[in-house]
Design a protein around this motif. Structure first.
Motif, PDB file in Angstrom:
ATOM      1  N   GLU A 302       0.831  -1.197   0.000  1.00 50.89           N
ATOM      2  CA  GLU A 302       0.000   0.000   0.000  1.00 50.89           C
ATOM      3  C   GLU A 302       0.869   1.252   0.000  1.00 50.89           C
ATOM      4  O   GLU A 302       1.904   1.311   0.666  1.00 50.89           O
ATOM      5  CB  GLU A 302      -0.915   0.021   1.225  1.00 50.89           C
ATOM      6  CG  GLU A 302      -1.858   1.211   1.266  1.00 50.89           C
ATOM      7  CD  GLU A 302      -2.747   1.220   2.487  1.00 50.89           C
ATOM      8  OE1 GLU A 302      -3.687   2.034   2.518  1.00 50.89           O
ATOM      9  OE2 GLU A 302      -2.507   0.419   3.423  1.00 50.89           O
ATOM     10  N   TYR A 303       0.416   2.265  -0.754  1.00 50.22           N
ATOM     11  CA  TYR A 303       1.130   3.544  -0.847  1.00 50.22           C
ATOM     12  C   TYR A 303       0.134   4.684  -0.647  1.00 50.22           C
ATOM     13  O   TYR A 303      -1.063   4.531  -0.891  1.00 50.22           O
ATOM     14  CB  TYR A 303       1.802   3.681  -2.215  1.00 50.22           C
ATOM     15  CG  TYR A 303       2.776   2.560  -2.519  1.00 50.22           C
ATOM     16  CD1 TYR A 303       4.068   2.589  -2.029  1.00 50.22           C
ATOM     17  CD2 TYR A 303       2.381   1.462  -3.284  1.00 50.22           C
ATOM     18  CE1 TYR A 303       4.963   1.564  -2.300  1.00 50.22           C
ATOM     19  CE2 TYR A 303       3.262   0.423  -3.554  1.00 50.22           C
ATOM     20  CZ  TYR A 303       4.551   0.481  -3.064  1.00 50.22           C
ATOM     21  OH  TYR A 303       5.437  -0.537  -3.318  1.00 50.22           O
ATOM     22  N   PRO A 304       0.633   5.876  -0.220  1.00 47.21           N
ATOM     23  CA  PRO A 304      -0.281   6.994   0.023  1.00 47.21           C
ATOM     24  C   PRO A 304      -0.701   7.725  -1.242  1.00 47.21           C
ATOM     25  O   PRO A 304      -1.605   8.553  -1.216  1.00 47.21           O
ATOM     26  CB  PRO A 304       0.546   7.926   0.924  1.00 47.21           C
ATOM     27  CG  PRO A 304       1.956   7.652   0.530  1.00 47.21           C
ATOM     28  CD  PRO A 304       2.003   6.184   0.216  1.00 47.21           C
ATOM     29  N   ASP A 305      -0.036   7.465  -2.375  1.00 40.88           N
ATOM     30  CA  ASP A 305      -0.337   8.170  -3.614  1.00 40.88           C
ATOM     31  C   ASP A 305       0.214   7.342  -4.770  1.00 40.88           C
ATOM     32  O   ASP A 305       0.778   6.268  -4.578  1.00 40.88           O
ATOM     33  CB  ASP A 305       0.273   9.583  -3.612  1.00 40.88           C
ATOM     34  CG  ASP A 305       1.746   9.572  -3.259  1.00 40.88           C
ATOM     35  OD1 ASP A 305       2.506   8.842  -3.931  1.00 40.88           O
ATOM     36  OD2 ASP A 305       2.153  10.270  -2.312  1.00 40.88           O
ATOM     37  N   PHE A 306       0.075   7.869  -5.997  1.00 38.82           N
ATOM     38  CA  PHE A 306       0.497   7.112  -7.172  1.00 38.82           C
ATOM     39  C   PHE A 306       2.014   6.961  -7.234  1.00 38.82           C
ATOM     40  O   PHE A 306       2.528   5.890  -7.428  1.00 38.82           O
ATOM     41  CB  PHE A 306      -0.048   7.763  -8.445  1.00 38.82           C
ATOM     42  CG  PHE A 306      -1.538   7.673  -8.549  1.00 38.82           C
ATOM     43  CD1 PHE A 306      -2.155   6.472  -8.812  1.00 38.82           C
ATOM     44  CD2 PHE A 306      -2.335   8.795  -8.369  1.00 38.82           C
ATOM     45  CE1 PHE A 306      -3.547   6.375  -8.908  1.00 38.82           C
ATOM     46  CE2 PHE A 306      -3.717   8.721  -8.458  1.00 38.82           C
ATOM     47  CZ  PHE A 306      -4.324   7.500  -8.722  1.00 38.82           C
ATOM     48  N   GLY A 307       2.768   8.048  -7.102  1.00 35.96           N
ATOM     49  CA  GLY A 307       4.214   7.994  -6.933  1.00 35.96           C
ATOM     50  C   GLY A 307       4.983   7.132  -7.927  1.00 35.96           C
ATOM     51  O   GLY A 307       4.425   6.497  -8.820  1.00 35.96           O
ATOM     52  N   PRO A 308       6.308   7.061  -7.767  1.00 35.17           N
ATOM     53  CA  PRO A 308       7.174   6.323  -8.693  1.00 35.17           C
ATOM     54  C   PRO A 308       7.441   4.892  -8.234  1.00 35.17           C
ATOM     55  O   PRO A 308       8.575   4.407  -8.301  1.00 35.17           O
ATOM     56  CB  PRO A 308       8.460   7.155  -8.654  1.00 35.17           C
ATOM     57  CG  PRO A 308       8.525   7.666  -7.257  1.00 35.17           C
ATOM     58  CD  PRO A 308       7.087   7.888  -6.824  1.00 35.17           C
ATOM     59  N   TRP A 309       6.389   4.212  -7.728  1.00 33.66           N
ATOM     60  CA  TRP A 309       6.609   2.940  -7.035  1.00 33.66           C
ATOM     61  C   TRP A 309       6.779   1.748  -7.972  1.00 33.66           C
ATOM     62  O   TRP A 309       7.362   0.730  -7.574  1.00 33.66           O
ATOM     63  CB  TRP A 309       5.439   2.680  -6.095  1.00 33.66           C
ATOM     64  CG  TRP A 309       4.959   3.891  -5.372  1.00 33.66           C
ATOM     65  CD1 TRP A 309       3.734   4.489  -5.489  1.00 33.66           C
ATOM     66  CD2 TRP A 309       5.670   4.690  -4.423  1.00 33.66           C
ATOM     67  NE1 TRP A 309       3.641   5.597  -4.687  1.00 33.66           N
ATOM     68  CE2 TRP A 309       4.822   5.748  -4.013  1.00 33.66           C
ATOM     69  CE3 TRP A 309       6.966   4.617  -3.883  1.00 33.66           C
ATOM     70  CZ2 TRP A 309       5.203   6.702  -3.099  1.00 33.66           C
ATOM     71  CZ3 TRP A 309       7.341   5.585  -2.973  1.00 33.66           C
ATOM     72  CH2 TRP A 309       6.473   6.602  -2.582  1.00 33.66           C
ATOM     73  N   TRP A 310       6.259   1.831  -9.182  1.00 29.63           N
ATOM     74  CA  TRP A 310       6.274   0.658 -10.062  1.00 29.63           C
ATOM     75  C   TRP A 310       7.699   0.184 -10.374  1.00 29.63           C
ATOM     76  O   TRP A 310       7.947  -1.020 -10.505  1.00 29.63           O
ATOM     77  CB  TRP A 310       5.515   0.960 -11.358  1.00 29.63           C
ATOM     78  CG  TRP A 310       4.030   0.879 -11.205  1.00 29.63           C
ATOM     79  CD1 TRP A 310       3.204   1.841 -10.722  1.00 29.63           C
ATOM     80  CD2 TRP A 310       3.188  -0.240 -11.507  1.00 29.63           C
ATOM     81  NE1 TRP A 310       1.901   1.405 -10.704  1.00 29.63           N
ATOM     82  CE2 TRP A 310       1.861   0.136 -11.194  1.00 29.63           C
ATOM     83  CE3 TRP A 310       3.424  -1.503 -12.021  1.00 29.63           C
ATOM     84  CZ2 TRP A 310       0.786  -0.718 -11.368  1.00 29.63           C
ATOM     85  CZ3 TRP A 310       2.340  -2.363 -12.217  1.00 29.63           C
ATOM     86  CH2 TRP A 310       1.043  -1.970 -11.878  1.00 29.63           C
ATOM     87  N   GLY A 311       8.623   1.116 -10.494  1.00 27.64           N
ATOM     88  CA  GLY A 311      10.002   0.726 -10.783  1.00 27.64           C
ATOM     89  C   GLY A 311      10.571  -0.198  -9.732  1.00 27.64           C
ATOM     90  O   GLY A 311      11.338  -1.129 -10.045  1.00 27.64           O
ATOM     91  N   ASP A 312      10.215   0.017  -8.460  1.00 26.26           N
ATOM     92  CA  ASP A 312      10.688  -0.858  -7.389  1.00 26.26           C
ATOM     93  C   ASP A 312      10.183  -2.284  -7.584  1.00 26.26           C
ATOM     94  O   ASP A 312      10.894  -3.261  -7.291  1.00 26.26           O
ATOM     95  CB  ASP A 312      10.215  -0.336  -6.031  1.00 26.26           C
ATOM     96  CG  ASP A 312      10.847   1.007  -5.664  1.00 26.26           C
ATOM     97  OD1 ASP A 312      11.911   1.321  -6.224  1.00 26.26           O
ATOM     98  OD2 ASP A 312      10.274   1.722  -4.821  1.00 26.26           O
TER      99      ASP A 312
END
Length: 459
Positions: A302-312
């Motif tokens: 879970e994340y608080p926003d869309f952010g650059p998380w997909w790369g991780d």
């Protein structure tokens, strides 16, 4: 592309708009500058502050989970020039700077910034931050400043003191009455109806709270929440990227720190029509249908926003861990023909923080790998939209999907806590392999109310 630069794209869809406008949004460059006219005191202070930010900007990046490498370890002045070089290559309709452009008001910094902006060759809009004064001639003004593009306008508002002047609030009311869609650009974010819990995590210093004791501050937040003309808020200040909603459907995007090369690229354009190709876009709604699904477990983070998380996720092989936990992707495909995709899942409820998850659907009861969390969904119905178009455009059509599902006679389902769940489902091969036109299909789904059985209807 320059390794210093990192771009995050977003779209704002304005129904009925015929044109398209692209804006680059940069914030918190914290320029520490010295030049040949600097005194020894100014030069020493600029060098010391620049060195402190060399550590500070890395700490902020780590706290938000944002990438940081040797490419970001350059002076604030060198970084600003790299940002401007990128902006000139992109040639947007406008460059937006949302405050703390200077680390402090100092003569060399003011000369540097004024000179760079005068010669940047782009329309620009700049607001002051809490490190700056009310005006810098040629760069920002001490009153609401507007860039008007006919179908949309940008409005710069000075909120650097945690409030907004009464005359600026009056001017915003006048602009709103004209009815032109407006993007409000500020330095400090607001903690509004839908994102208050999220913004308050950073402390009172980092937002203007809708329950502030300051009358003008409350009036400003209320204006952003209730004005039909306000379509989006762009800001900075927290030194990390976030994409929240101040009320359902009205986004507030904070740009991360320009000191690490962050650029937010916003495209504003008209809505997508389901019946065919829209001008300026190949994207269409190709198919809208109801899909009955079994009970499933969503496993992810879970994340608080869309952010650059997909790369991780791709770098760490986290999708592979979920597939292994369910015994391979065939396990979900056996019970749901549209399973097996990589999913970005959104949960929204009136007056509650937005949450964003990345992960995969798995059969009910699938073990959850260490470091992951899960959401369990009962058997039910999905309203699914196939978005057809170039890969770099299909996500821009997502805001129009809810209307299409409801036009098809389906009703959004709220869970026991009032949340509506929706998700993008990137399936192989229709999303991963472009067709002869260079287009893909992205599934976007909503949990919807199920159709009552015959027994239920007659009871």
């Amino acid at each position: 592309m320059d390794p210093y630069i990192r771009v995050i794209d977003n779209e704002l869809i304005l129904p009925g708009m015929k044109g398209k406008h692209v804006f680059l949004h940069i914030s918190d460059t914290h320029l520490c500058v010295w030049d040949d006219l600097s005194t020894e005191e100014e030069k020493a202070e600029a060098i010391a502050r620049d060195e402190r930010w060399m550590v500070g900007k890395e700490n902020f990046a780590k706290s938000f989970g944002e990438p940081f490498s040797d490419a970001q370890r350059i002076t604030t002045a060198a970084g600003f020039d790299r940002l401007l070089a990128f902006a000139r290559e992109e040639a947007p309709d406008a460059l937006i700077l949302t405050g703390d452009n200077l680390e402090w008001m100092h003569p060399a910094g003011e000369r540097f910034l004024a000179g760079r902006m005068e010669n940047c060759g782009l329309p620009f809009l700049c607001v002051p931050g809490n490190h700056e004064s009310a005006s810098l001639p040629g760069v920002w003004e001490s009153e609401v400043h507007v860039l008007d593009f006919g179908e949309v306008r940008l409005a710069a508002v000075d909120d650097r003191l945690g409030t907004v002047a009464r005359e600026d609030l009056d001017r915003l009311d006048e602009l709103a009455e004209e009815g032109v869609p407006m993007i409000v650009c500020t330095h400090i974010p607001v903690a509004a109806r839908s994102d208050r819990d999220f913004m308050r995590r950073f402390g009172v210093y980092f937002s203007i709270d809708r329950e502030t004791e300051d009358d003008n501050g409350r009036r400003f937040v209320n204006f952003l929440e209730t004005s039909l003309a306000v379509k989006m808020v762009l800001c900075g200040h927290i030194h990390g990227y976030s994409d929240t909603e101040i009320i359902p459907g009205k986004r507030q995007i904070t740009a991360s720190q320009g000191m690490i090369g962050f650029v937010h690229r916003l495209t504003v354009r008209g809505d997508i029509m389901p019946t065919g190709q829209k001008e300026h876009s190949m994207t269409t709604f190709k198919k809208i249908f109801r899909d009955e699904v079994p009970a499933m477990r969503f496993i992810g983070k879970e994340y608080p926003d869309f952010g650059p998380w997909w790369g991780d996720w791709f770098a760490n092989g986290w999708f592979d861990l979920i597939e292994e936990s369910m015994g391979g992707p065939d396990a979900i495909l056996k019970i749901w023909e549209n399973g097996g995709g990589y999913v970005g899942l959104e949960r929204r409820a009136e007056g509650k923080p937005f949450s964003y998850w990345i992960g995969m659907f798995a059969p009910a009861g699938t073990p959850v790998p260490e470091g992951f969390s899960c959401l369990d969904f009962p058997a039910g119905s999905l309203g699914t939209v196939w978005i057809y178009g170039p890969e770099d455009e299909v996500h821009g059509a997502i805001p129009g999907c809810a209307d299409e599902v409801e036009k098809a006679g389906m009703t959004m389902k709220k869970d026991a806590d009032g949340f509506v769940t929706s998700f993008e489902n990137g399936l192989c091969p229709r999303f991963t392999t472009p067709d002869e036109n260079g287009c893909v299909i992205l599934d976007f789904c909503f949990y919807v109310e199920s159709i009552p059985s015959t027994e239920e209807k007659s009871s």
